[in-house]
Scaffold this motif. Structure first.
Motif, PDB file in Angstrom:
ATOM      1  N   ALA A 162       0.850  -1.192   0.000  1.00  0.00           N
ATOM      2  CA  ALA A 162       0.000   0.000   0.000  1.00  0.00           C
ATOM      3  C   ALA A 162       0.886   1.242   0.000  1.00  0.00           C
ATOM      4  CB  ALA A 162      -0.902  -0.006   1.233  1.00  0.00           C
ATOM      5  N   LYS A 163       0.393   2.313  -0.580  1.00  0.00           N
ATOM      6  CA  LYS A 163       1.154   3.549  -0.673  1.00  0.00           C
ATOM      7  C   LYS A 163       1.551   4.027   0.724  1.00  0.00           C
ATOM      8  CE  LYS A 163       1.109   8.150  -2.782  1.00  0.00           C
ATOM      9  NZ  LYS A 163       2.394   7.889  -3.438  1.00  0.00           N
ATOM     10  N   ALA A 188      15.162   7.152   0.151  1.00  0.00           N
ATOM     11  CA  ALA A 188      14.050   6.222   0.420  1.00  0.00           C
ATOM     12  C   ALA A 188      13.457   5.674  -0.877  1.00  0.00           C
ATOM     13  CB  ALA A 188      12.973   6.927   1.241  1.00  0.00           C
ATOM     14  N   ARG A 189      14.271   4.924  -1.593  1.00  0.00           N
ATOM     15  CA  ARG A 189      13.820   4.311  -2.849  1.00  0.00           C
ATOM     16  C   ARG A 189      13.333   2.897  -2.589  1.00  0.00           C
ATOM     17  NH1 ARG A 189      16.506   4.170  -8.872  1.00  0.00           N
ATOM     18  NH2 ARG A 189      15.511   2.252  -9.603  1.00  0.00           N
ATOM     19  N   THR A 190      12.275   2.507  -3.294  1.00  0.00           N
ATOM     20  CA  THR A 190      11.754   1.151  -3.170  1.00  0.00           C
ATOM     21  C   THR A 190      11.894   0.419  -4.498  1.00  0.00           C
ATOM     22  OG1 THR A 190       9.865  -0.161  -2.396  1.00  0.00           O
ATOM     23  CG2 THR A 190       9.376   1.721  -3.826  1.00  0.00           C
ATOM     24  N   GLY A 191      11.792  -0.899  -4.479  1.00  0.00           N
ATOM     25  CA  GLY A 191      11.927  -1.702  -5.685  1.00  0.00           C
ATOM     26  C   GLY A 191      12.757  -2.933  -5.429  1.00  0.00           C
ATOM     27  N   TRP A 192      13.062  -3.667  -6.505  1.00  0.00           N
ATOM     28  CA  TRP A 192      13.849  -4.894  -6.387  1.00  0.00           C
ATOM     29  C   TRP A 192      15.334  -4.541  -6.353  1.00  0.00           C
ATOM     30  CZ3 TRP A 192      11.580  -9.261  -5.012  1.00  0.00           C
ATOM     31  CH2 TRP A 192      10.240  -9.476  -5.349  1.00  0.00           C
ATOM     32  N   GLY A 193      15.797  -4.008  -5.218  1.00  0.00           N
ATOM     33  CA  GLY A 193      17.192  -3.620  -5.070  1.00  0.00           C
ATOM     34  C   GLY A 193      18.117  -4.828  -5.097  1.00  0.00           C
ATOM     35  N   GLN A 194      19.324  -4.626  -5.605  1.00  0.00           N
ATOM     36  CA  GLN A 194      20.304  -5.713  -5.696  1.00  0.00           C
ATOM     37  C   GLN A 194      21.603  -5.313  -5.000  1.00  0.00           C
ATOM     38  OE1 GLN A 194      19.458  -8.808  -7.619  1.00  0.00           O
ATOM     39  NE2 GLN A 194      17.482  -7.861  -7.254  1.00  0.00           N
ATOM     40  N   ALA A 195      22.547  -4.741  -5.745  1.00  0.00           N
ATOM     41  CA  ALA A 195      23.871  -4.465  -5.196  1.00  0.00           C
ATOM     42  C   ALA A 195      24.068  -2.989  -4.892  1.00  0.00           C
ATOM     43  CB  ALA A 195      24.940  -4.930  -6.177  1.00  0.00           C
ATOM     44  N   VAL A 196      25.106  -2.709  -4.091  1.00  0.00           N
ATOM     45  CA  VAL A 196      25.525  -1.340  -3.817  1.00  0.00           C
ATOM     46  C   VAL A 196      27.052  -1.289  -3.875  1.00  0.00           C
ATOM     47  CG1 VAL A 196      25.459  -1.772  -1.324  1.00  0.00           C
ATOM     48  CG2 VAL A 196      25.473   0.583  -2.172  1.00  0.00           C
ATOM     49  N   CYS A 197      27.584  -0.217  -4.464  1.00  0.00           N
ATOM     50  CA  CYS A 197      29.019   0.038  -4.409  1.00  0.00           C
ATOM     51  C   CYS A 197      29.237   1.525  -4.209  1.00  0.00           C
ATOM     52  CB  CYS A 197      29.746  -0.476  -5.652  1.00  0.00           C
ATOM     53  SG  CYS A 197      29.266   0.310  -7.207  1.00  0.00           S
ATOM     54  N   VAL A 198      30.421   1.878  -3.747  1.00  0.00           N
ATOM     55  CA  VAL A 198      30.711   3.244  -3.323  1.00  0.00           C
ATOM     56  C   VAL A 198      31.961   3.759  -4.021  1.00  0.00           C
ATOM     57  CG1 VAL A 198      31.363   4.683  -1.351  1.00  0.00           C
ATOM     58  CG2 VAL A 198      29.643   2.890  -1.061  1.00  0.00           C
TER      59      VAL A 198
END
Length: 589
Positions: free
Chosen positions: A105-106, A133-143
């Motif tokens: 739900a929103k 505050a992003r939503t979705g099918w997140g996968q990897a993170v790099c910096v």
């Protein structure tokens, strides 16, 4: 039955007393003998405690249905990053998050989370204020600092469109994905990622692996496959599904990137189904190479040709298959010089029923970089029941020798129906370096938090409390984070180095650091990406054992500049600026 005879009772009690004394004596002798023969549980000198809840890491990572998955998309989970986004000298932590097929739900959607380090062992959630505050099918993170403004930025891969967040330097981030040209023009399954200055022009480029070209409208389901794992219906793939193609983005130096995948030779590879990604100079030629752990396919080792192109030499180099010549279901990957011979080795996690893989770098022989699969001779092959994800070489006990740590968890929640599996949540594994080319699984000896089962995926390594030892943060599937605080009792010394590039990229990614003490020489590199979908502390950590001084520290920057420091006291964090040398030192307890 009771006997009224007091004499009988007295005799019975005496007999019981004697038997008890005898049994106690036997147990004492047995315990003493066992304790003398068994390894000392405190011999490692490090304990781990899960302090996530007390530290304020309280959100829940959502990723697919908790009991039955329809698509493989619901199984991969996501990564986590240690990075000092506000430059206060303390590691903050960023968690990628996922979603579910039916959505939310929103206002109730799960989002990525950024926690600011309060410098007292606790963290504060600053996600909304930071604009993350992003939503979705997140996968990897790099910096990495892609625009060289002195503030480290975030790249996130997604099933959908990827995200590049510019660090504004005031506690907030701006999504520049579309402007920078790295969002992607269509729905793709981005997986492991890493910043890398592959052409050594001083600007960080970006490598993004892609797992599967998945269309949920046409993808097979467990029932339509049908897709079975040991008789249980599970999500289909990756075999039978179209593998994704990896991407190399060149940084143009003006805030924009160009896809040079075809031109650079990235599309010419033996493997596909890319997951874990790591960057390192494997052949000691000062140019960064790229290693990709592929699922159900041979791993890829992209060798930098020094002219803007790469050649996949994974098979020829001996780092693509298992020791018996079979492709493995690679997940996470770590790099480190475990035998201190001056060549970076590779550790890769794989599917259950298989072992993790340890490739020893033998150097360049007859013009070819060569690895030897030493999984079994090194003692890594003792575990086959775990399904590994995040991993790394890490010197937790600061003895100067790299140990190996990995987190585990099955890919299918449906395996809870099977008695043949280690479970869906699984324990961690810690291999201690025995300093002779072999390792020993000491997880049970260290115990406690390491034995607690978790459905782990991404994990990252860094010293969040600045006490001189490495801690581990884990991003699980459908559960709260795990923060393993390491506490040492052995008194070993250490050194950590933070790099600031000038001619090289500002973060110093690709810089090789070598330290020399009276007893040994060690080396490592500043790198982006690694583990599984995660980012480790960009400060390079060295255990020193009993050494109290570093005779020489040498940093070879990507630009070719070499900085050398001498007679450095142990137990401090050094900040070194390219061409200027030491600019700051901070001693810690």
């Amino acid at each position: 039955m009771q006997n009224p005879s007091s004499l009988y009772l007295l005799s019975k009690r005496s007999l019981l007393c004697c038997l008890t004394l005898l049994l106690t004596s036997v147990i004492y002798v047995w315990q003493r003998a066992a304790s003398q023969n068994a390894p000392d549980k405190n011999a490692y000198g490090v304990s781990f405690a899960n302090v996530a809840r007390s530290a304020g890491l309280s959100h829940k990572t959502i990723y697919g249905d908790e009991h039955k998955n329809k698509y493989l998309l619901e199984t991969t989970g996501c990564g986590v990053a240690w990075f000092d986004y506000d430059r206060d000298g303390w590691l903050d932590v960023f968690f990628v998050n996922g979603t579910r097929l039916n959505g939310f739900a929103k206002g109730q959607e799960p989002t990525a989370r950024l926690y600011k380090n309060n410098r007292d062992g606790s963290f504060t959630d600053v996600t909304k204020a930071a604009g993350l505050a992003r939503t979705g099918w997140g996968q990897a993170v790099c910096v990495g600092d892609y625009d060289n403004d002195g503030w480290d930025d975030l790249f996130l891969s997604y099933y959908g469109k990827n995200a590049l967040y510019k660090n504004n330097g005031n506690g907030s981030f701006t999504d520049v994905s579309e402007k920078a040209g790295v969002a992607g023009a269509k729905t793709r399954w981005g997986s492991g990622a890493a910043f890398v200055d592959y052409d050594k022009d001083g600007d960080l480029d970006l490598f993004v692996a892609n797992y599967i070209d998945l269309d949920l409208k046409t993808a097979p389901t467990p029932e339509t496959g049908p897709c079975l794992y040991k008789g249980v219906m599970v999500a289909c793939g990756p075999p039978g599904l179209e593998g994704g193609k990896n991407i190399l983005y060149r940084n143009e130096g003006n805030g924009a990137f160009t896809d040079v995948s075809a031109k650079a030779g990235i599309l010419k590879t033996y493997g596909t189904y890319g997951l874990g990604v790591i960057v390192a100079d494997f052949d000691n030629d000062t140019w960064p190479d790229i290693y990709v752990a592929n699922d159900s396919a041979p791993a890829a080792l992209y060798h930098n040709q020094k002219d803007g192109t790469f050649t996949d030499i994974g098979v020829e180099a001996g780092a693509a298959y298992s020791s018996d010549g079979k492709p493995q279901a690679g997940m996470g990957v770590g790099v480190g010089d475990f035998d201190s011979d001056g060549w970076l080795d590779i550790f890769k996690t794989n599917f259950s029923g298989d072992t993790s893989t340890l490739y020893r770098n033998l150097g360049v022989k007859s013009g070819l970089l060569t690895f030897d699969d030493v999984t079994f001779t090194a003692g890594i092959g003792v575990n086959t029941r775990f399904l590994g994800w995040g991993c790394n070489f890490a010197d937790f006990d600061n003895d100067g020798w790299l140990d190996i740590f990995l987190v585990n968890g099955h890919v299918y929640p449906e395996v809870e129906k099977l008695t043949t599996e280690a479970g869906y949540p699984q324990r961690k594994v810690l291999y201690q370096n025995r300093r002779d080319g072999t390792f020993k699984d000491i997880t049970a000896d260290v115990g406690n938090a390491l034995l607690e089962p978790t459905a782990s995926r991404g994990c990252a390594f860094g010293d969040f409390d600045n006490d001189g030892d490495l801690d581990v943060v884990i991003n699980p599937v459908n559960d709260a984070p795990v923060l393993l605080r390491a506490d040492r009792t052995n008194g070993n010394n250490w050194l950590a180095v933070k790099t600031i590039g000038v001619k090289s990229n500002r973060t110093g990614i690709g810089a090789r650091i070598k330290i020399v003490t009276d007893s040994k020489t060690q080396m490592d590199e500043v790198r982006s990406g690694g583990s599984y979908y995660s980012q480790n502390d960009l400060r390079v950590h060295f255990g020193l054992g009993t050494a109290t001084k570093i005779k020489q520290l040498e940093i070879r920057w990507p630009s070719g500049v070499v900085d050398t420091l001498t007679d450095i006291a142990a137990n401090q964090l050094l900040t070194v600026k390219e061409g200027a040398g030491l600019v700051k030192s901070a001693a810690k307890p």
